[in-house]
Write a protein that holds these residues in place. Structure first.
Motif, PDB file in Angstrom:
ATOM      1  N   ALA A   1       1.155  -4.729  -9.023  1.00 47.46           N
ATOM      2  CA  ALA A   1       1.366  -3.956  -7.799  1.00 47.46           C
ATOM      3  C   ALA A   1       2.109  -4.780  -6.749  1.00 47.46           C
ATOM      4  O   ALA A   1       3.014  -4.278  -6.062  1.00 47.46           O
ATOM      5  CB  ALA A   1       0.024  -3.478  -7.248  1.00 47.46           C
ATOM      6  N   ARG A   2       1.751  -6.046  -6.614  1.00 50.10           N
ATOM      7  CA  ARG A   2       2.442  -6.913  -5.652  1.00 50.10           C
ATOM      8  C   ARG A   2       3.926  -7.026  -5.985  1.00 50.10           C
ATOM      9  O   ARG A   2       4.800  -6.906  -5.115  1.00 50.10           O
ATOM     10  CB  ARG A   2       1.805  -8.303  -5.650  1.00 50.10           C
ATOM     11  CG  ARG A   2       0.419  -8.375  -5.019  1.00 50.10           C
ATOM     12  CD  ARG A   2      -0.173  -9.766  -5.197  1.00 50.10           C
ATOM     13  NE  ARG A   2      -1.527  -9.865  -4.662  1.00 50.10           N
ATOM     14  CZ  ARG A   2      -1.816 -10.233  -3.411  1.00 50.10           C
ATOM     15  NH1 ARG A   2      -0.827 -10.560  -2.580  1.00 50.10           N
ATOM     16  NH2 ARG A   2      -3.064 -10.294  -3.002  1.00 50.10           N
TER      17      ARG A   2
ATOM     18  N   TYR B   1       5.770  -3.492  -5.496  1.00 45.01           N
ATOM     19  CA  TYR B   1       5.932  -3.124  -4.086  1.00 45.01           C
ATOM     20  C   TYR B   1       6.940  -4.042  -3.395  1.00 45.01           C
ATOM     21  O   TYR B   1       7.730  -3.596  -2.556  1.00 45.01           O
ATOM     22  CB  TYR B   1       4.595  -3.172  -3.351  1.00 45.01           C
ATOM     23  CG  TYR B   1       4.654  -2.544  -1.971  1.00 45.01           C
ATOM     24  CD1 TYR B   1       4.428  -1.188  -1.802  1.00 45.01           C
ATOM     25  CD2 TYR B   1       4.979  -3.305  -0.853  1.00 45.01           C
ATOM     26  CE1 TYR B   1       4.509  -0.601  -0.553  1.00 45.01           C
ATOM     27  CE2 TYR B   1       5.070  -2.729   0.407  1.00 45.01           C
ATOM     28  CZ  TYR B   1       4.825  -1.370   0.546  1.00 45.01           C
ATOM     29  OH  TYR B   1       4.922  -0.797   1.792  1.00 45.01           O
ATOM     30  N   ARG B   2       6.931  -5.310  -3.763  1.00 47.60           N
ATOM     31  CA  ARG B   2       7.899  -6.241  -3.194  1.00 47.60           C
ATOM     32  C   ARG B   2       9.324  -5.781  -3.519  1.00 47.60           C
ATOM     33  O   ARG B   2      10.221  -5.845  -2.676  1.00 47.60           O
ATOM     34  CB  ARG B   2       7.646  -7.645  -3.742  1.00 47.60           C
ATOM     35  CG  ARG B   2       8.356  -8.758  -2.968  1.00 47.60           C
ATOM     36  CD  ARG B   2       8.017 -10.119  -3.550  1.00 47.60           C
ATOM     37  NE  ARG B   2       6.591 -10.383  -3.442  1.00 47.60           N
ATOM     38  CZ  ARG B   2       5.796 -10.648  -4.479  1.00 47.60           C
ATOM     39  NH1 ARG B   2       6.292 -10.655  -5.708  1.00 47.60           N
ATOM     40  NH2 ARG B   2       4.519 -10.890  -4.296  1.00 47.60           N
TER      41      ARG B   2
ATOM     42  N   SER C   1      10.187  -2.537  -1.465  1.00 46.14           N
ATOM     43  CA  SER C   1      10.414  -2.812  -0.035  1.00 46.14           C
ATOM     44  C   SER C   1      11.539  -3.807   0.198  1.00 46.14           C
ATOM     45  O   SER C   1      11.784  -4.204   1.340  1.00 46.14           O
ATOM     46  CB  SER C   1       9.122  -3.344   0.602  1.00 46.14           C
ATOM     47  OG  SER C   1       8.804  -4.640   0.091  1.00 46.14           O
TER      48      SER C   1
ATOM     49  N   LEU D   1       2.070  -6.164  -0.627  1.00 47.18           N
ATOM     50  CA  LEU D   1       0.941  -5.273  -0.869  1.00 47.18           C
ATOM     51  C   LEU D   1      -0.174  -6.040  -1.557  1.00 47.18           C
ATOM     52  O   LEU D   1       0.072  -6.853  -2.448  1.00 47.18           O
ATOM     53  CB  LEU D   1       1.373  -4.103  -1.755  1.00 47.18           C
ATOM     54  CG  LEU D   1       0.271  -3.132  -2.208  1.00 47.18           C
ATOM     55  CD1 LEU D   1      -0.256  -2.317  -1.024  1.00 47.18           C
ATOM     56  CD2 LEU D   1       0.783  -2.200  -3.298  1.00 47.18           C
TER      57      LEU D   1
ATOM     58  N   VAL E   1      -0.940  -3.445   3.424  1.00 48.85           N
ATOM     59  CA  VAL E   1       0.467  -3.824   3.530  1.00 48.85           C
ATOM     60  C   VAL E   1       0.565  -4.884   4.613  1.00 48.85           C
ATOM     61  O   VAL E   1       0.257  -4.623   5.777  1.00 48.85           O
ATOM     62  CB  VAL E   1       1.356  -2.612   3.875  1.00 48.85           C
ATOM     63  CG1 VAL E   1       2.801  -3.051   4.074  1.00 48.85           C
ATOM     64  CG2 VAL E   1       1.266  -1.566   2.773  1.00 48.85           C
TER      65      VAL E   1
ATOM     66  N   GLN F   1       5.597   4.177   3.731  1.00 47.14           N
ATOM     67  CA  GLN F   1       4.787   3.100   3.162  1.00 47.14           C
ATOM     68  C   GLN F   1       3.683   3.659   2.267  1.00 47.14           C
ATOM     69  O   GLN F   1       3.409   3.118   1.198  1.00 47.14           O
ATOM     70  CB  GLN F   1       4.178   2.254   4.284  1.00 47.14           C
ATOM     71  CG  GLN F   1       5.167   1.347   4.978  1.00 47.14           C
ATOM     72  CD  GLN F   1       4.551   0.642   6.170  1.00 47.14           C
ATOM     73  OE1 GLN F   1       3.769   1.228   6.931  1.00 47.14           O
ATOM     74  NE2 GLN F   1       4.904  -0.619   6.352  1.00 47.14           N
TER      75      GLN F   1
ATOM     76  N   SER G   1       5.194   4.755  -0.943  1.00 45.72           N
ATOM     77  CA  SER G   1       5.546   3.567  -1.732  1.00 45.72           C
ATOM     78  C   SER G   1       4.304   2.966  -2.382  1.00 45.72           C
ATOM     79  O   SER G   1       4.351   2.528  -3.534  1.00 45.72           O
ATOM     80  CB  SER G   1       6.229   2.524  -0.845  1.00 45.72           C
ATOM     81  OG  SER G   1       7.495   2.970  -0.412  1.00 45.72           O
ATOM     82  N   CYS G   2       3.197   2.962  -1.663  1.00 47.04           N
ATOM     83  CA  CYS G   2       1.939   2.445  -2.215  1.00 47.04           C
ATOM     84  C   CYS G   2       1.474   3.301  -3.386  1.00 47.04           C
ATOM     85  O   CYS G   2       1.030   2.775  -4.417  1.00 47.04           O
ATOM     86  CB  CYS G   2       0.864   2.407  -1.131  1.00 47.04           C
ATOM     87  SG  CYS G   2       1.076   1.103   0.096  1.00 47.04           S
TER      88      CYS G   2
ATOM     89  N   THR H   1       3.648   2.699  -6.326  1.00 45.09           N
ATOM     90  CA  THR H   1       3.358   1.362  -6.845  1.00 45.09           C
ATOM     91  C   THR H   1       2.129   1.369  -7.738  1.00 45.09           C
ATOM     92  O   THR H   1       2.119   0.759  -8.816  1.00 45.09           O
ATOM     93  CB  THR H   1       3.166   0.378  -5.682  1.00 45.09           C
ATOM     94  OG1 THR H   1       4.400   0.232  -4.971  1.00 45.09           O
ATOM     95  CG2 THR H   1       2.716  -0.989  -6.182  1.00 45.09           C
TER      96      THR H   1
ATOM     97  N   ARG I   1      14.252   5.387  -4.171  1.00 43.41           N
ATOM     98  CA  ARG I   1      13.139   5.573  -5.102  1.00 43.41           C
ATOM     99  C   ARG I   1      13.511   6.534  -6.226  1.00 43.41           C
ATOM    100  O   ARG I   1      13.081   6.361  -7.361  1.00 43.41           O
ATOM    101  CB  ARG I   1      11.905   6.060  -4.338  1.00 43.41           C
ATOM    102  CG  ARG I   1      11.364   4.998  -3.369  1.00 43.41           C
ATOM    103  CD  ARG I   1      10.224   5.545  -2.510  1.00 43.41           C
ATOM    104  NE  ARG I   1       9.701   4.528  -1.613  1.00 43.41           N
ATOM    105  CZ  ARG I   1      10.227   4.224  -0.435  1.00 43.41           C
ATOM    106  NH1 ARG I   1      11.302   4.869  -0.014  1.00 43.41           N
ATOM    107  NH2 ARG I   1       9.702   3.285   0.320  1.00 43.41           N
TER     108      ARG I   1
END
Length: 394
Positions: free
Chosen positions: A206-207, A210-211, A214, A220, A274, A287, A290-291, A294, A326
């Motif tokens: 997930a990190r 999301y990186r 974004s 995240l 976030v 956001q 996006s989460c 993700t 996206r």
């Protein structure tokens, strides 16, 4: 994994439909109420899990028909397999590779991840939505988890019934609760431990995802919020169950006052942060979406890591909700695995490198078109893709 043939009979508004999907991007388009979501829902039901739509089992069969059927041939775990689901009398029956099977046996054998408008609300809605995400995702890679969840639901129901009886009849001995507390502690530890272990796998993916979404501007992180304090994920079984029993004893007065069990995994939550700030409370709509994306993309990565298979990805009418960046992520062809995308028209798919579009009308496939392959930026032209096989339409 990939579906090589899909067959649907008397499901929702679909009378009869058969197709052999493309290995990559499959776009199903048509006007509203033509059967796009029904097709995607049929595929998802082959995971052995409940529908992602709020519906009764009896509503799945086409009106006026006694039974419906969904079947798929699919390539998974290095071989061709077949799953079949029969819907009749508000109940489901299954077979796997020609042999009768419990519906739950499809879980962990057929992998699919769905993105729908409901999933885009995953962050801003209540904790039950995020618990459902966790439980559904864990079930795909650990099928026995489904049974543990069912047992937990049964025990909580029985304990809540006893609490209601004790409110009406204060003379009942509180020691009666201890029987259910012991069962609840055992099952709760299993659920909490499984969720924490799953999040330990999910969080790094997930990190990273999301990186990328974004552009490296935000970070995240995921945090399990347990209603019972403790270093969950590190506590052993005996110590964890003892901690839960202690918490249940401490909350008994509140439970008796409210008439239900106030602590346990049915009250827990998944928090998304976030840059260290709650996405649910303070995140923008972009956001939050996006989460949500993700989480689902990270779920795909976990399935691949644990099962060694890329799940079938189902995008049901969500592209219109996403910005161009996206959308292009899904349509570029860079995502591994087979995709089914539903939409009202096929305009706006300029970033699709190759794939097939299928038009659906009144629950039947009415036409198809192959999208010519275009090389990605910096990639030399390759060989033309294999032509899709012919499908059978009603």
């Amino acid at each position: 994994m990939r579906i090589t043939r899909l067959s649907i009979r008397d499901f929702r508004n679909i009378r009869e439909l058969e197709l052999e999907p493309w290995d990559g991007v499959n776009i199903i388009y048509g006007n509203n109420a033509q059967g796009k979501t029904n097709l995607v829902e049929a595929v998802y039901l082959l995971t052995g899990q409940k529908s992602f739509r709020q519906t009764r089992e009896g509503d799945l069969v086409r009106f006026g028909q006694p039974r419906g059927e969904i079947a798929a041939r699919f390539f998974c775990q290095g071989r061709e397999q077949e799953a079949r689901l029969t819907l009749e009398g508000g109940k489901r029956a299954a077979s796997l590779n020609g042999l009768p099977a419990a519906v739950g046996e499809l879980t962990g054998r057929f992998f699919a991840v769905v993105f729908s408008p409901t999933e885009l609300s995953l962050i801003k809605d209540g904790p039950s939505q995020r618990r459902a995400f966790l439980d559904g995702a864990i079930s795909q890679v650990m099928p026995r988890y489904v049974r543990t969840l069912a047992d937990l639901t049964r025990v909580i129901f029985q304990r809540n019934s006893l609490l209601s009886d004790m409110i009406r009849n204060p003379s009942l001995d509180e020691a009666l609760l201890e029987v259910w507390d012991r069962s609840l502690a055992r099952l709760s530890y299993s659920i909490i431990n499984a969720r924490c272990r799953y999040l330990a796998r999910l969080d790094p993916f997930a990190r990273e995802i999301y990186r990328g979404i974004s552009g490296g501007k935000e970070e995240l992180s995921l945090k399990y919020q347990c209603s019972i304090p403790g270093e969950w994920g590190r506590l052993g079984e005996a110590e964890g169950e003892a901690r839960i029993l202690e918490a249940l004893a401490g909350s008994r007065r509140d439970d008796l006052k409210n008439g239900y069990t106030t602590l346990g995994p049915h009250r827990d939550d998944l928090e998304l942060l976030v840059d260290g700030i709650s996405a649910r409370a303070y995140g923008s709509q972009g956001q939050q979406r996006s989460c949500a994306l993700t989480l689902k993309l990270a779920e795909c990565r976990v399935i691949r890591e644990v099962a060694g298979e890329d799940p079938v990805i189902l995008l049901d009418d969500v592209l219109s909700e996403l910005d161009k960046t996206r959308r292009d992520y899904f349509l570029s062809g860079l995502m591994p695995g087979q995709l089914f995308i539903t939409c009202c028209d096929r305009a706006g798919f300029g970033s699709v490198r190759e794939g097939v579009t299928w038009r659906i009308k009144e629950g039947a496939l009415a036409g198809k078109r192959r999208l010519a392959k275009r090389p990605a930026r910096g990639e030399p032209p390759g060989q033309p893709p294999r032509p899709p096989t012919k499908e059978k339409t009603a």
